[in-house]
Design a protein around this motif. Structure first.
Motif, short mmCIF file in Angstrom:
data_model
loop_
_atom_site.label_atom_id
_atom_site.label_comp_id
_atom_site.label_asym_id
_atom_site.label_seq_id
_atom_site.Cartn_x
_atom_site.Cartn_y
_atom_site.Cartn_z
N GLY A 157 69.64 59.47 103.18
CA GLY A 157 70.28 60.56 102.45
C GLY A 157 69.30 61.61 101.97
N VAL A 158 68.01 61.29 101.90
CA VAL A 158 67.00 62.28 101.49
C VAL A 158 66.66 63.13 102.70
CG1 VAL A 158 64.62 62.62 100.71
CG2 VAL A 158 66.03 60.83 99.67
N SER A 159 66.85 64.46 102.58
CA SER A 159 66.51 65.34 103.69
C SER A 159 65.16 66.02 103.51
CB SER A 159 67.61 66.37 103.93
OG SER A 159 67.84 67.13 102.77
N SER A 160 64.76 66.29 102.26
CA SER A 160 63.43 66.85 102.01
C SER A 160 63.07 66.69 100.54
CB SER A 160 63.35 68.32 102.42
OG SER A 160 64.17 69.11 101.59
N THR A 161 61.76 66.76 100.25
CA THR A 161 61.27 66.65 98.87
C THR A 161 60.19 67.69 98.62
OG1 THR A 161 59.52 65.06 99.39
CG2 THR A 161 61.70 64.15 98.83
N SER A 162 60.01 68.00 97.35
CA SER A 162 58.91 68.86 96.90
C SER A 162 58.39 68.22 95.62
CB SER A 162 59.43 70.26 96.62
OG SER A 162 58.41 71.06 96.06
N THR A 163 57.09 67.93 95.60
CA THR A 163 56.51 67.18 94.49
C THR A 163 55.64 68.07 93.61
OG1 THR A 163 56.51 65.18 95.81
CG2 THR A 163 55.06 65.19 93.90
N HIS A 164 55.81 67.92 92.31
CA HIS A 164 55.03 68.66 91.32
C HIS A 164 54.37 67.65 90.40
CE1 HIS A 164 57.18 72.34 92.48
NE2 HIS A 164 58.16 71.49 92.71
N ILE A 165 53.04 67.69 90.31
CA ILE A 165 52.30 66.75 89.46
C ILE A 165 52.08 67.38 88.09
CG2 ILE A 165 50.15 65.46 89.18
CD1 ILE A 165 50.00 65.37 92.26
N ALA A 166 52.46 66.64 87.06
CA ALA A 166 52.32 67.15 85.69
C ALA A 166 50.89 66.99 85.21
CB ALA A 166 53.27 66.39 84.77
N PHE A 167 50.38 68.01 84.51
CA PHE A 167 49.05 67.95 83.92
C PHE A 167 49.10 67.45 82.48
CE2 PHE A 167 48.16 71.60 86.90
CZ PHE A 167 47.45 70.85 87.79
N ARG A 168 50.11 67.90 81.73
CA ARG A 168 50.19 67.63 80.31
C ARG A 168 51.66 67.58 79.89
NH1 ARG A 168 46.34 71.76 78.32
NH2 ARG A 168 44.65 70.34 78.69
N SER A 169 51.96 66.82 78.85
CA SER A 169 53.32 66.74 78.32
C SER A 169 53.41 67.50 77.01
CB SER A 169 53.71 65.28 78.10
OG SER A 169 54.94 65.21 77.42
N TYR A 170 54.45 68.28 76.87
CA TYR A 170 54.71 69.01 75.63
C TYR A 170 56.08 68.67 75.09
CZ TYR A 170 50.73 71.85 77.01
OH TYR A 170 49.48 72.28 77.37
N SER A 171 56.42 67.40 75.05
CA SER A 171 57.74 66.98 74.59
C SER A 171 57.87 67.14 73.09
CB SER A 171 58.01 65.54 75.00
OG SER A 171 57.20 64.67 74.25
N ALA A 172 59.10 67.26 72.62
CA ALA A 172 59.36 67.41 71.18
C ALA A 172 58.83 66.20 70.41
CB ALA A 172 60.84 67.59 70.94
N GLY A 173 58.97 65.01 70.97
CA GLY A 173 58.48 63.80 70.30
C GLY A 173 56.98 63.84 70.09
N ASP A 174 56.23 64.31 71.08
CA ASP A 174 54.78 64.42 70.95
C ASP A 174 54.40 65.42 69.86
OD1 ASP A 174 54.48 62.63 73.02
OD2 ASP A 174 54.12 64.16 74.54
N THR A 175 55.09 66.55 69.81
CA THR A 175 54.80 67.57 68.81
C THR A 175 55.13 67.07 67.42
OG1 THR A 175 55.30 69.29 70.44
CG2 THR A 175 55.29 69.96 68.13
#
Length: 92
Positions: free
Chosen positions: A65-83
């Motif tokens: 069912g997967v026809s294509s993907t695009s991957t993005h690697i995160a450098f840093r998290s800026y979530s509300a919980g972290d802040t």
């Protein structure tokens, strides 16, 4: 922990089954069905970069069912919980 966000184009008639199969893979933390340019978004979390290839190219891209993907690697998290936690230091 290394986090990658994977944008997934899937066959329209298999989106629920494809999403569940991806969610069941080791290393996949979350899968979202969404509107917009992609059908699914998966959050992959692994300990070392080499595991990204195993999870994404080795498993996720091969899910029926997967026809294509695009991957993005995160450098840093800026979530509300972290802040919130940063501003609460020393308030105990």
């Amino acid at each position: 922990m290394i986090t990658a966000i994977v944008m997934i184009h899937a066959n329209a008639d298999r989106i629920p089954e494809t999403a569940q199969a991806i969610a069941d893979l080791d290393g996949v933390a979350e899968v979202y069905s969404c509107a917009g340019d992609v059908d699914l978004i998966a959050v992959v979390r692994v300990r070392v970069h080499e595991e990204l290839a195993d999870v994404i190219a080795g498993s996720l891209s091969r899910v029926p069912g997967v026809s294509s993907t695009s991957t993005h690697i995160a450098f840093r998290s800026y979530s509300a919980g972290d802040t919130d936690a940063a501003f609460a230091v020393g308030l105990d």
